[in-house]
Scaffold this active site. Structure first.
Site, short mmCIF file in Angstrom:
data_model
loop_
_atom_site.label_atom_id
_atom_site.label_comp_id
_atom_site.label_asym_id
_atom_site.label_seq_id
_atom_site.Cartn_x
_atom_site.Cartn_y
_atom_site.Cartn_z
N TYR A 1 0.82 -1.22 0.00
CA TYR A 1 0.00 0.00 0.00
C TYR A 1 0.86 1.27 0.00
O TYR A 1 0.41 2.32 -0.44
CB TYR A 1 -0.90 0.04 1.25
CG TYR A 1 -2.22 -0.64 1.07
CD1 TYR A 1 -2.30 -1.98 0.78
CD2 TYR A 1 -3.41 0.09 1.19
CE1 TYR A 1 -3.52 -2.61 0.63
CE2 TYR A 1 -4.64 -0.53 1.04
CZ TYR A 1 -4.69 -1.87 0.76
OH TYR A 1 -5.90 -2.47 0.62
N ASP B 1 -6.45 -6.92 4.02
CA ASP B 1 -7.56 -6.24 3.35
C ASP B 1 -8.51 -7.28 2.76
O ASP B 1 -9.73 -7.21 2.93
CB ASP B 1 -7.01 -5.33 2.24
CG ASP B 1 -8.12 -4.61 1.51
OD1 ASP B 1 -9.03 -4.09 2.18
OD2 ASP B 1 -8.09 -4.58 0.26
N LYS C 1 2.56 -15.61 2.65
CA LYS C 1 2.81 -16.33 1.39
C LYS C 1 4.31 -16.60 1.35
O LYS C 1 5.02 -16.17 0.44
CB LYS C 1 2.31 -15.47 0.21
CG LYS C 1 2.28 -16.18 -1.11
CD LYS C 1 1.13 -17.15 -1.26
CE LYS C 1 1.26 -17.90 -2.57
NZ LYS C 1 0.28 -18.98 -2.72
N ASP D 1 -3.69 -18.18 0.46
CA ASP D 1 -4.69 -18.81 -0.41
C ASP D 1 -5.44 -19.90 0.36
O ASP D 1 -6.66 -20.03 0.28
CB ASP D 1 -4.06 -19.34 -1.71
CG ASP D 1 -2.75 -20.10 -1.48
OD1 ASP D 1 -2.23 -20.11 -0.34
OD2 ASP D 1 -2.24 -20.70 -2.45
N ASP E 1 -12.40 -8.67 4.36
CA ASP E 1 -13.67 -8.56 3.63
C ASP E 1 -14.35 -9.93 3.57
O ASP E 1 -15.56 -10.06 3.74
CB ASP E 1 -13.45 -8.04 2.20
CG ASP E 1 -13.81 -6.57 2.07
OD1 ASP E 1 -13.65 -5.84 3.06
OD2 ASP E 1 -14.26 -6.15 0.98
C1 IPM Z 1 -10.42 -1.04 3.95
C2 IPM Z 1 -10.64 -0.48 2.57
C3 IPM Z 1 -9.46 0.43 2.20
C4 IPM Z 1 -8.23 -0.45 2.12
C5 IPM Z 1 -9.66 1.21 0.89
C6 IPM Z 1 -10.94 2.00 0.90
C7 IPM Z 1 -8.48 2.09 0.57
O1 IPM Z 1 -10.83 -1.48 1.63
O2 IPM Z 1 -10.36 -0.26 4.92
O3 IPM Z 1 -10.29 -2.26 4.08
O4 IPM Z 1 -7.94 -1.04 1.08
O5 IPM Z 1 -7.53 -0.53 3.13
MG MG Z 2 -10.89 -3.43 2.45
#
Ligand code: IPM
Ligand code: MG
Length: 364
Positions: free
Chosen positions: A142, A246, A190, A222, A250
């Site tokens: 990042y 990240d 990884k 993975d 999710d």
């Molecule tokens: C999160 C989001 C952010 C990230 C984006 C919006 C930049 O997906 O907070 O997980 O990738 O960290």
């Molecule tokens: Mg995210």
């Protein structure tokens, strides 16, 4: 106690869910005799519209001088659909993380008995899911340099860099968290491919002897992505780098079927930030339909992590559960009659007051 909480409600549903969390905060102030000052700051698309900058210096100042930050959400479709936009709300989020040194993103995922049927997974798989991901937040791909495009525009590159120090500080937090839970820590990496991952393994292995009571294991990312779905109950604490974190957070967020219930913390050395993970959800912004529970639970995390107010945090968590049991929930959690954002916020605050039996308000 007296303390200052910077309130950055941001974009989309951010302001309305943050307002609900502040109702519970008032209840906490009343019931437990605390006093919070609540300066506000602009961030995200709202900040771009007002100042041209998604994380203006003024907002940074408010955050730096606060004891904790309560954050709503950022993002606006008008930027998502414009690939040439020079400034984006997301840049505000990344700048905020870097400039405030918010290096550890903590995302707990816990199933609620009453909501098991909402999960895309079989209820029996989800029933015992109770895990927390520690995602490194200010390093890796990042932020690594160099990054960019070749002159002819036909090649692009990003760089993933980690220092041992960056890995140590989050790993220690993860080990400590494991100590207060089921005493299991999984490093997700990884290491069969990436040099950075091999540094993570090295470093985590070096620290492990300081925590002999914690059972440590490793998993390639993975495989972890697969096992999170197959058997979420096998995980307790996960520690991982920025990009992997990240993605798997999710994934983990939908396991319980209730994205609208999940809070998060981004911990720094000086100040920490707390936010619901659901984002700005512009489709329902301003419609009194968004679930405020993740924002309210983020406030509970704030009270616990930043001020050690465990009883107060627990009282908010209990109030949220009471609300679910009483079926006072927004449309994402029921096929029956849904309550509005406001009504849920009022009800949680009322349950907080009731549990302390102080001045029961009938503002339902
Ligand atoms: C999160 C989001 C952010 C990230 C984006 C919006 C930049 O997906 O907070 O997980 O990738 O960290
Ligand atoms: Mg995210």
């Amino acid at each position: 106690m007296k303390a200052t909480i910077a309130v950055l409600s941001g974009d989309g549903i951010g302001p309305e869910v943050t307002d609900q969390a502040l109702k519970s905060l008032s209840a906490i102030e009343e019931c437990y005799g605390h006093q919070f000052e609540l300066p506000t700051g602009l961030v995200g698309a709202t900040a771009i519209d007002a100042t041209g900058d998604p994380f203006p210096a003024e907002t940074e100042k408010v955050c730096q001088s606060a004891d904790a930050i309560l954050f709503g959400a950022i993002g606006d479709p008008k930027y998502d659909n414009d690939p040439n936009a020079k400034v984006r709300p997301e840049q505000g989020l990344l700048a905020m993380r870097k400039q405030l040194g918010l290096f550890a993103n903590v995302r707990p995922v816990k199933s609620y008995q009453q909501l098991l049927h909402m999960s895309p997974l079989k209820p029996e798989k989800v029933a015992n899911a109770d895990l927390v991901v520690f995602r490194e937040l200010t390093g890796g791909i990042y932020f690594g340099e160099p990054r960019g495009r070749s002159e002819d525009g036909n090649k692009a590159y990003d760089t993933s860099i980690y220092s041992r120090e960056e890995i140590v500080r989050i790993t220690k937090l993860a080990f400590q968290a494991a100590r207060t839970r089921s005493k299991r820590l999984t490093l997700v990496d990884k290491a069969n491919v990436l040099a950075t991952s091999r540094l993570w393994r090295d470093t985590v292995n070096q620290i492990a002897p300081e925590y002999p009571d914690i059972e440590l294991d490793y998993m390639f990312v993975d495989n972890a992505a697969m096992q999170l779905i197959q058997n979420p109950g096998r995980f307790d604490v996960i520690v991982t780098e920025n990009m992997f974190g990240d993605i798997i957070t999710d994934e983990a967020s939908v396991i319980t079927g209730s994205l609208g219930m999940l809070p998060s913390a981004s911990l720094g050395d000086k100040v920490s930030l707390f936010e619901p993970i659901h984002g700005s959800y512009p489709q329902v912004a301003g419609m009194n339909r968004a679930n405020p529970m993740a924002a309210i639970l983020s406030l509970a995390m704030l009270l616990e992590y930043s001020f050690d107010l465990t009883e107060e945090a627990q009282s908010i968590q209990n109030a949220v559960e009471s609300c679910i049991s009483a079926n006072i929930v927004t449309e994402d959690l029921t096929e029956g009659t849904a309550s509005g954002t406001d009504a849920v916020g009022n009800a949680v605050a009322r349950f907080v007051r009731e549990s302390k039996q102080v001045g029961i308000k009938s503002d339902l």
